[in-house]
Write a protein that holds these residues in place. Structure first.
Motif, short mmCIF file in Angstrom:
data_model
loop_
_atom_site.label_atom_id
_atom_site.label_comp_id
_atom_site.label_asym_id
_atom_site.label_seq_id
_atom_site.Cartn_x
_atom_site.Cartn_y
_atom_site.Cartn_z
N VAL A 121 0.98 -1.23 -0.13
CA VAL A 121 0.07 -0.14 -0.14
C VAL A 121 1.13 1.26 0.12
O VAL A 121 1.66 1.76 0.91
CB VAL A 121 -0.89 -0.06 1.25
CG1 VAL A 121 -1.59 1.30 1.31
CG2 VAL A 121 -1.72 -1.06 1.55
N THR A 133 -0.81 7.27 6.20
CA THR A 133 0.16 5.91 6.26
C THR A 133 -0.15 5.27 7.55
O THR A 133 -0.17 4.37 7.67
CB THR A 133 1.54 6.24 5.83
OG1 THR A 133 1.70 7.21 4.56
CG2 THR A 133 2.44 4.96 5.60
N THR A 136 -3.56 3.88 8.16
CA THR A 136 -3.83 2.53 7.45
C THR A 136 -3.04 1.60 8.17
O THR A 136 -3.28 0.61 8.64
CB THR A 136 -3.04 2.55 6.22
OG1 THR A 136 -3.75 3.80 5.38
CG2 THR A 136 -3.24 1.37 5.38
N THR A 137 -1.66 1.88 8.64
CA THR A 137 -0.98 0.76 9.62
C THR A 137 -1.63 0.57 10.82
O THR A 137 -1.75 -0.52 11.30
CB THR A 137 0.41 1.52 9.86
OG1 THR A 137 1.20 1.69 8.65
CG2 THR A 137 1.21 0.62 10.59
N PHE A 149 5.76 -1.50 7.96
CA PHE A 149 5.62 -0.11 7.38
C PHE A 149 6.60 0.54 7.48
O PHE A 149 7.71 0.27 8.08
CB PHE A 149 4.30 0.33 8.57
CG PHE A 149 4.76 0.42 9.84
CD1 PHE A 149 5.17 1.48 10.35
CD2 PHE A 149 4.43 -0.70 10.62
CE1 PHE A 149 5.67 1.74 11.81
CE2 PHE A 149 4.88 -0.68 12.04
CZ PHE A 149 5.45 0.44 12.71
N VAL A 171 2.99 -1.25 4.12
CA VAL A 171 2.25 0.08 4.25
C VAL A 171 3.62 1.09 4.11
O VAL A 171 4.53 1.00 5.23
CB VAL A 171 1.28 0.47 5.18
CG1 VAL A 171 0.81 1.84 4.84
CG2 VAL A 171 0.35 -0.60 5.41
N ALA A 297 -7.60 5.57 4.41
CA ALA A 297 -6.96 4.33 4.97
C ALA A 297 -7.83 3.49 5.40
O ALA A 297 -7.56 2.12 5.25
CB ALA A 297 -6.38 5.24 6.32
#
Length: 470
Positions: A121, A133, A136-137, A149, A171, A297
């Motif tokens: 991602v 970011t 999302t993580t 990540f 990610v 996200a």
């Protein structure tokens, strides 16, 4: 290879082909992230930096050989040397690597090697990519998935800015500033916005949009682009990609009724509609921009198989990224925050968030422009964004990687602001802002340079003010 100062690319090379890896500038937040992932995956790592930065001790504790100061001898027995765009071509360690014929990679190529074989991602955009970011993580973790990540800022909630996870998901924050995001091979892309910036590299706004087109074109047919429809540039990017042959899945997120992932924003509690269901976004970070970041996200996490309810609910524990409206402290009822905003759109978003948090009280800003070229291009827009504050003080330009440009000073910004807004002396500016602030007010330090250090100075000035009042 785009946007690098190196000669040999990694291509599709995985970590096993790199041998011992030496990082030039290992203390940088982006470089240290890649180094941390490589160490976790068993790569022998060394590195150096001009200054002894705190992260270097962390990396040494993980097993890296770390040196303060640059010198040809630091390269040692490395087989691969990694450098970022900020490292000058005449750095002695790069010169030594060239002389020995070593593989030399840009930081983005080293990260691409670390991501080889993963479901990637990649989060890109002129603004918001660090927070997106991180979100999302965070949501993948909250749903029981453990991604690798690499993020371009420290994330207090995560404890680190990079890690090697247990799943095949990776990610990554994808930096567009020098086109190095074109070195990645993502399965999913999140594009938060596309605006003119980094014109010292691109030259024109059209070139920026073309770079994002090339980035979107990296997606495979079974991939997905998530683009923020509230931003005209990102929406236009999505529309162009939809017309391409063998286009991947294209999803829009935002507040408009025609999007695939719809945010219904409310400072008291936003919700997101996606895939036929509605979920609460229990955000602790303020502003519409953060609700939009969370929506993109969230959709990415769900596409990757995360349980939607668990992913959304986990946001209640997300406290944000370092220097993204980061709370620094409170004295005398005045709260001090710090924000990395360095583009007019980011400054407007930071001030909108500050207004919401201040709840009718005053907002005072200490702003430091970042880069001469950016100040030249956006001086009037910066002034327009800063005019939303009750009190503004603008410091001298933080040059970062640039040499001065004749005639470009912070007074290009303050010429469109009230008299007294230019501050040649940071100490005086701090004293004036502390003096102007009353209980309930917010003081915000803003910029990508060393203005962040003024947060503690402001708190000290507020304490002194309180002592005098008593």
């Amino acid at each position: 290879m785009s946007g690098t100062n190196t000669e040999q690319g990694a291509g599709a090379t995985g970590l096993d082909a790199l041998g011992t890896v030496h990082f030039v500038g290992i203390g940088g937040v982006g470089m240290s992230a890649v180094a941390r992932v490589m160490i976790a995956r068993g790569v022998a790592v060394s590195g150096s930096d001009a200054k002894d930065l705190p992260v270097m001790a962390d990396l040494a504790g993980l097993g890296a050989r770390v040196t303060v100061g640059y010198g040809a001898e630091n390269v040692g027995g490395a087989e691969t040397v990694v450098a970022g765009s900020a490292i000058r071509p005449n750095n002695p360690e790069l010169l030594a690597a060239r002389a020995r014929g070593l593989r030399i990679l840009h930081r983005s190529e080293a990260l691409a090697a670390a991501m080889e074989g993963s479901r990637v991602v990649a989060v890109a955009g002129t603004h918001g990519k660090t927070t997106t970011t991180s979100m999302t993580t965070w949501m993948l973790r909250g749903a029981g998935l453990d991604p690798s990540f690499a993020i371009g800022a420290n994330i207090p909630a995560l404890g680190v800015n990079a890690a090697s996870g247990k799943t095949d998901i990776f990610v990554a924050e994808a930096d567009e500033s020098d086109e190095s995001f074109l070195n990645y091979r993502p399965l999913i892309e999140i594009v938060t916005n596309v605006e003119a910036d980094h014109l010292d590299h691109y030259g024109t706004a059209e070139a920026v949009h073309a770079a994002f087109d090339a980035f979107a074109a990296l997606l495979p047919a079974d991939g997905a682009l998530l683009a923020c429809a509230d931003d005209a540039g990102a929406r236009a990017l999505a529309e162009r990609l939809r017309r391409a042959a063998d286009a991947p899945r294209v999803l829009l997120y935002g507040t408009a009724p025609d999007v695939d992932v719809r945010v219904r924003f409310d400072p008291a509690g936003s919700v997101v509609d996606f895939a036929g269901a509605t979920h609460v976004l229990p955000l602790t970070v303020p502003g519409l921009h953060n609700a939009l970041n969370a929506a993109g996200a969230f959709a990415a996490a769900v596409i990757l198989g995360a349980d939607a309810g668990k992913a959304a609910a986990s946001l209640a524990g997300f406290s944000g990224a370092a220097r993204r409206f980061e709370f620094k402290g409170e004295e005398g009822g005045v709260r001090v925050f710090d924000d990395y905003a360095h583009h007019p759109t980011e400054v407007r978003a930071a001030l909108a968030a500050a207004r919401a948090v201040a709840g009718g009280h005053g907002v005072h800003v200490l702003f430091q422009p970042h880069l001469f070229s950016r100040t030249r291009e956006f001086a009037a827009q910066f002034a327009g964004a800063l005019s939303a504050a009750d009190t503004v003080r603008v410091l001298d330009i933080y040059p970062a990687r640039e040499d001065p440009i004749p005639g470009v000073t912070s007074e290009l910004v303050t010429s469109n602001l009230p008299a007294g807004s230019y501050a040649s002396d940071a100490g005086r500016a701090v004293a004036e802002l502390a003096g102007a602030a009353a209980a309930g007010d917010i003081i915000l330090t803003v910029g990508a340079g060393d203005v962040t250090a003024q947060g503690e100075v402001l708190l000290a000035a507020l304490r002194e003010k309180g002592s005098r009042a008593r």
